[in-house]
Design a protein around this motif. Structure first.
Motif, PDB file in Angstrom:
ATOM      1  N   LEU A  20       0.758  -1.115  -0.010  1.00  0.00           N
ATOM      2  CA  LEU A  20      -0.147  -0.086   0.197  1.00  0.00           C
ATOM      3  C   LEU A  20       0.808   1.243   0.030  1.00  0.00           C
ATOM      4  CD1 LEU A  20      -2.855  -1.021   2.486  1.00  0.00           C
ATOM      5  CD2 LEU A  20      -2.960  -1.010   0.021  1.00  0.00           C
ATOM      6  N   VAL A  21       1.800   1.165   0.723  1.00  0.00           N
ATOM      7  CA  VAL A  21       2.968   2.146   0.719  1.00  0.00           C
ATOM      8  C   VAL A  21       3.461   2.781  -0.647  1.00  0.00           C
ATOM      9  CG1 VAL A  21       5.287   3.327   1.555  1.00  0.00           C
ATOM     10  CG2 VAL A  21       3.554   2.328   3.119  1.00  0.00           C
ATOM     11  N   GLU A  22       3.734   1.596  -1.327  1.00  0.00           N
ATOM     12  CA  GLU A  22       4.446   1.455  -2.676  1.00  0.00           C
ATOM     13  C   GLU A  22       3.487   2.123  -3.568  1.00  0.00           C
ATOM     14  OE1 GLU A  22       6.571  -1.079  -5.909  1.00  0.00           O
ATOM     15  OE2 GLU A  22       5.966  -2.112  -4.156  1.00  0.00           O
ATOM     16  N   LEU A  40       7.106  -0.794  11.886  1.00  0.00           N
ATOM     17  CA  LEU A  40       5.967  -0.192  10.701  1.00  0.00           C
ATOM     18  C   LEU A  40       6.746   0.849  10.112  1.00  0.00           C
ATOM     19  CD1 LEU A  40       2.830  -0.845  12.934  1.00  0.00           C
ATOM     20  CD2 LEU A  40       3.330  -1.791  10.565  1.00  0.00           C
ATOM     21  N   GLU A  41       7.393   1.878  10.969  1.00  0.00           N
ATOM     22  CA  GLU A  41       7.658   3.095  10.334  1.00  0.00           C
ATOM     23  C   GLU A  41       8.951   2.817   9.422  1.00  0.00           C
ATOM     24  OE1 GLU A  41       8.390   5.572  13.613  1.00  0.00           O
ATOM     25  OE2 GLU A  41       6.208   5.949  14.005  1.00  0.00           O
ATOM     26  N   ALA A  42       9.490   1.785   9.664  1.00  0.00           N
ATOM     27  CA  ALA A  42      10.558   1.545   8.761  1.00  0.00           C
ATOM     28  C   ALA A  42      10.125   1.037   7.297  1.00  0.00           C
ATOM     29  CB  ALA A  42      11.293   0.332   9.364  1.00  0.00           C
ATOM     30  N   GLN A  43       8.814   0.483   7.360  1.00  0.00           N
ATOM     31  CA  GLN A  43       8.239   0.141   5.902  1.00  0.00           C
ATOM     32  C   GLN A  43       7.437   1.167   5.447  1.00  0.00           C
ATOM     33  OE1 GLN A  43       5.783  -3.165   7.694  1.00  0.00           O
ATOM     34  NE2 GLN A  43       6.878  -4.315   6.361  1.00  0.00           N
ATOM     35  N   GLY A  44       7.425   2.460   6.223  1.00  0.00           N
ATOM     36  CA  GLY A  44       7.147   3.773   5.464  1.00  0.00           C
ATOM     37  C   GLY A  44       5.651   3.878   6.003  1.00  0.00           C
ATOM     38  N   ALA A  45       5.247   3.190   7.060  1.00  0.00           N
ATOM     39  CA  ALA A  45       3.828   3.434   7.617  1.00  0.00           C
ATOM     40  C   ALA A  45       4.025   4.344   8.918  1.00  0.00           C
ATOM     41  CB  ALA A  45       3.189   2.156   7.619  1.00  0.00           C
ATOM     42  N   THR A  46       2.907   4.835   9.385  1.00  0.00           N
ATOM     43  CA  THR A  46       2.743   5.149  10.962  1.00  0.00           C
ATOM     44  C   THR A  46       2.276   4.251  11.654  1.00  0.00           C
ATOM     45  OG1 THR A  46       2.325   7.643   9.793  1.00  0.00           O
ATOM     46  CG2 THR A  46       1.647   7.176  12.208  1.00  0.00           C
ATOM     47  N   GLY A  47       3.018   4.164  12.678  1.00  0.00           N
ATOM     48  CA  GLY A  47       2.625   3.230  13.554  1.00  0.00           C
ATOM     49  C   GLY A  47       1.952   3.776  14.688  1.00  0.00           C
ATOM     50  N   ILE A  48       0.913   2.945  15.120  1.00  0.00           N
ATOM     51  CA  ILE A  48       0.027   3.221  16.297  1.00  0.00           C
ATOM     52  C   ILE A  48      -0.224   1.880  17.411  1.00  0.00           C
ATOM     53  CG2 ILE A  48      -2.379   4.032  16.959  1.00  0.00           C
ATOM     54  CD1 ILE A  48      -2.658   5.252  14.223  1.00  0.00           C
ATOM     55  N   VAL A  49      -0.072   2.357  18.341  1.00  0.00           N
ATOM     56  CA  VAL A  49      -0.159   1.306  19.626  1.00  0.00           C
ATOM     57  C   VAL A  49      -1.800   1.377  19.922  1.00  0.00           C
ATOM     58  CG1 VAL A  49       0.205   0.352  21.849  1.00  0.00           C
ATOM     59  CG2 VAL A  49       2.056   1.540  20.595  1.00  0.00           C
ATOM     60  N   MET A  50      -2.396   0.192  19.781  1.00  0.00           N
ATOM     61  CA  MET A  50      -3.640  -0.017  19.807  1.00  0.00           C
ATOM     62  C   MET A  50      -4.346  -1.304  20.737  1.00  0.00           C
ATOM     63  SD  MET A  50      -6.822   0.119  17.083  1.00  0.00           S
ATOM     64  CE  MET A  50      -6.865  -1.632  16.845  1.00  0.00           C
ATOM     65  N   ASP A  51      -4.971  -1.089  21.871  1.00  0.00           N
ATOM     66  CA  ASP A  51      -5.630  -2.533  22.139  1.00  0.00           C
ATOM     67  C   ASP A  51      -6.918  -2.764  21.419  1.00  0.00           C
ATOM     68  OD1 ASP A  51      -6.514  -4.642  23.682  1.00  0.00           O
ATOM     69  OD2 ASP A  51      -6.547  -3.424  25.780  1.00  0.00           O
ATOM     70  N   PRO A  52      -7.106  -3.599  20.622  1.00  0.00           N
ATOM     71  CA  PRO A  52      -8.317  -4.067  19.817  1.00  0.00           C
ATOM     72  C   PRO A  52      -9.328  -4.188  20.632  1.00  0.00           C
ATOM     73  CG  PRO A  52      -6.743  -5.568  19.593  1.00  0.00           C
ATOM     74  CD  PRO A  52      -6.008  -4.739  20.426  1.00  0.00           C
ATOM     75  N   LEU A  53      -9.192  -4.618  21.732  1.00  0.00           N
ATOM     76  CA  LEU A  53     -10.234  -5.053  22.720  1.00  0.00           C
ATOM     77  C   LEU A  53     -10.932  -3.845  23.625  1.00  0.00           C
ATOM     78  CD1 LEU A  53      -9.374  -8.590  23.690  1.00  0.00           C
ATOM     79  CD2 LEU A  53     -10.945  -7.912  22.008  1.00  0.00           C
ATOM     80  N   ASP A  54     -10.194  -2.812  23.644  1.00  0.00           N
ATOM     81  CA  ASP A  54     -10.703  -1.709  24.402  1.00  0.00           C
ATOM     82  C   ASP A  54     -11.171  -0.747  23.342  1.00  0.00           C
ATOM     83  OD1 ASP A  54     -10.753   0.735  25.618  1.00  0.00           O
ATOM     84  OD2 ASP A  54      -8.719   0.553  26.600  1.00  0.00           O
ATOM     85  N   PRO A  55     -12.648  -0.478  23.701  1.00  0.00           N
ATOM     86  CA  PRO A  55     -12.948   0.637  22.477  1.00  0.00           C
ATOM     87  C   PRO A  55     -12.632   1.844  22.485  1.00  0.00           C
ATOM     88  CG  PRO A  55     -14.605  -0.029  24.290  1.00  0.00           C
ATOM     89  CD  PRO A  55     -13.558  -0.942  24.376  1.00  0.00           C
ATOM     90  N   ASP A  56     -12.336   2.414  23.898  1.00  0.00           N
ATOM     91  CA  ASP A  56     -11.748   3.705  23.563  1.00  0.00           C
ATOM     92  C   ASP A  56     -10.217   3.888  23.053  1.00  0.00           C
ATOM     93  OD1 ASP A  56     -13.826   4.692  25.174  1.00  0.00           O
ATOM     94  OD2 ASP A  56     -12.852   4.254  27.077  1.00  0.00           O
ATOM     95  N   SER A  57      -9.550   2.686  23.216  1.00  0.00           N
ATOM     96  CA  SER A  57      -8.100   2.729  22.460  1.00  0.00           C
ATOM     97  C   SER A  57      -8.455   2.514  21.177  1.00  0.00           C
ATOM     98  CB  SER A  57      -7.493   1.424  22.789  1.00  0.00           C
ATOM     99  OG  SER A  57      -6.327   1.237  22.130  1.00  0.00           O
ATOM    100  N   VAL A  58      -9.502   1.651  20.606  1.00  0.00           N
ATOM    101  CA  VAL A  58      -9.867   1.819  19.074  1.00  0.00           C
ATOM    102  C   VAL A  58     -10.265   3.211  18.566  1.00  0.00           C
ATOM    103  CG1 VAL A  58     -11.095   0.693  17.267  1.00  0.00           C
ATOM    104  CG2 VAL A  58     -10.205  -0.558  19.059  1.00  0.00           C
ATOM    105  N   ARG A  59     -11.159   3.744  19.271  1.00  0.00           N
ATOM    106  CA  ARG A  59     -11.739   5.256  19.060  1.00  0.00           C
ATOM    107  C   ARG A  59     -10.635   6.009  18.763  1.00  0.00           C
ATOM    108  NH1 ARG A  59     -15.775   3.950  22.684  1.00  0.00           N
ATOM    109  NH2 ARG A  59     -17.850   3.537  21.752  1.00  0.00           N
ATOM    110  N   ALA A  60      -9.777   5.946  19.624  1.00  0.00           N
ATOM    111  CA  ALA A  60      -8.391   7.106  19.435  1.00  0.00           C
ATOM    112  C   ALA A  60      -7.540   6.665  18.299  1.00  0.00           C
ATOM    113  CB  ALA A  60      -7.896   7.076  21.046  1.00  0.00           C
ATOM    114  N   ALA A  61      -7.333   5.482  18.321  1.00  0.00           N
ATOM    115  CA  ALA A  61      -6.505   5.128  17.205  1.00  0.00           C
ATOM    116  C   ALA A  61      -6.994   5.733  15.677  1.00  0.00           C
ATOM    117  CB  ALA A  61      -6.037   3.571  17.320  1.00  0.00           C
ATOM    118  N   VAL A  62      -8.500   5.333  15.340  1.00  0.00           N
ATOM    119  CA  VAL A  62      -8.668   5.764  14.318  1.00  0.00           C
ATOM    120  C   VAL A  62      -9.293   7.346  14.168  1.00  0.00           C
ATOM    121  CG1 VAL A  62     -11.080   5.467  12.872  1.00  0.00           C
ATOM    122  CG2 VAL A  62     -10.462   3.579  14.261  1.00  0.00           C
TER     123      VAL A  62
END
Length: 314
Positions: A20-22, A40-62
């Motif tokens: 997708l970066v390419e 992730l950043e070495a691959q050209g992406a922006t890395g975000i720490v997220m706990d997928p089972l925590d709805p607040d963490s998911v909302r903040a990441a999105v």
């Protein structure tokens, strides 16, 4: 486009990010661990720490990513032993990610106006085990896959139903076949290779169970295609040649330099692998990629597992 990949450091996510970066997209990838962000950043992406089972963490990441598309690749497959009798226990966390994690991502998508949503599903033992040996998206899933896989099937159904029926979401579900290649159990240094080399993976019964495979890079390419095109709905992502266990398993052993698998009658193997294990060897159905090739404009580089096992195991 701005692409948000939940589970960007997994076997498929790590192959998808650079594609997708390419292609010129701005990619945001999540991991549960801060230590993975640098990769992730070495691959050209922006890395975000997220706990997928925590709805607040998911909302903040999105909210941070503000994506145009969300790609759901969340799984938890470390520690898998390959024992079908332990299937339900070993997929318990992945099942939570397919239910709770899916719901959290869809809620965040709605709240932040993300319309396109691409999610991982699976095809093979999930197919009805009667009738044709090769199934399409129009064929039903099995009602009861056996006690070892009931919760996993329920979680898969939840993902598919939620993604394709949520208001305001153009949901695409990709039913991947069995992965092989780098980072997977079916790789030169993977779990299945180890089992074959130790003579721990026999052909059970007649080995008539039909499997469909997909190289991990071909799965990533199909996912990249689904990010950009394709109508909402379900797509099967497999190679062109479904095959019975009695055909592909000895060939895989040959490519790995392992001994030819022994054969065991089903009655003798049942106490060791359970009813689900017997089904995987004798009655499961394969799947067709006709719709994905036609509507996503995608074709697998490894059109058959024969070529993939020979040159693409890693």
């Amino acid at each position: 486009m701005r692409i948000f990949i939940a589970g960007a450091t997994g076997a498929l996510g790590s192959r998808l990010v650079p594609l997708l970066v390419e292609a010129g997209h701005e990619v945001f990838g999540t991991s549960r661990h801060q230590t993975a962000v640098a990769g992730l950043e070495a691959q050209g992406a922006t890395g975000i720490v997220m706990d997928p089972l925590d709805p607040d963490s998911v909302r903040a990441a999105v909210a941070e990513a503000k994506p145009d598309v969300i790609v759901h690749q969340l799984t938890a497959l470390s520690g898998i032993t390959g024992n079908p009798k332990k299937f339900g226990k070993e997929f318990a966390m992945t099942n939570r990610l397919r239910t709770e994690g899916t719901d959290h991502l869809l809620t965040a998508a709605q709240e932040h106006g993300v319309r396109r949503f691409v999610a991982q599903s699976y095809t093979s033992w999930t197919n009805e085990r009667r009738g044709a040996w090769v199934k399409s998206e129009d064929d039903p899933m099995i009602d009861d896959p056996g006690k070892e896989a009931r919760e996993t099937l329920r979680a898969i159904r939840h993902t598919e139903d939620a993604v394709t029926a949520t208001d305001g979401i153009d949901g695409i579900v990709l039913r991947y076949g069995t992965f092989y290649g780098p980072g997977n159990a079916m790789a030169r240094d993977g779990l299945m290779a180890d089992m074959l080399r130790r003579g721990k993976l026999p052909v059970v019964g007649g080995g008539t169970g039909m499997w469909s495979f997909i190289h991990i890079d071909d799965a990533a390419a199909a996912t990249a295609a689904a990010v950009e095109r394709g109508a909402p709905g379900v797509y099967i992502v497999v190679d062109d040649e479904p095959a019975p266990v009695a055909e592909w398993l000895p060939y895989l052993a040959e490519q790995l330099g392992a001994r030819k698998p022994m054969r065991l009658p089903a009655w003798l193997a049942r106490p060791m692998v359970g009813q689900f294990g017997i089904a995987l060897m004798t009655t499961v159905r394969g799947s067709s990629n006709t719709k994905a090739k036609r509507e996503l404009g995608w074709s697998p580089r490894y059109a058959t597992w024969r070529e993939g096992f020979r040159t693409g195991l890693g």
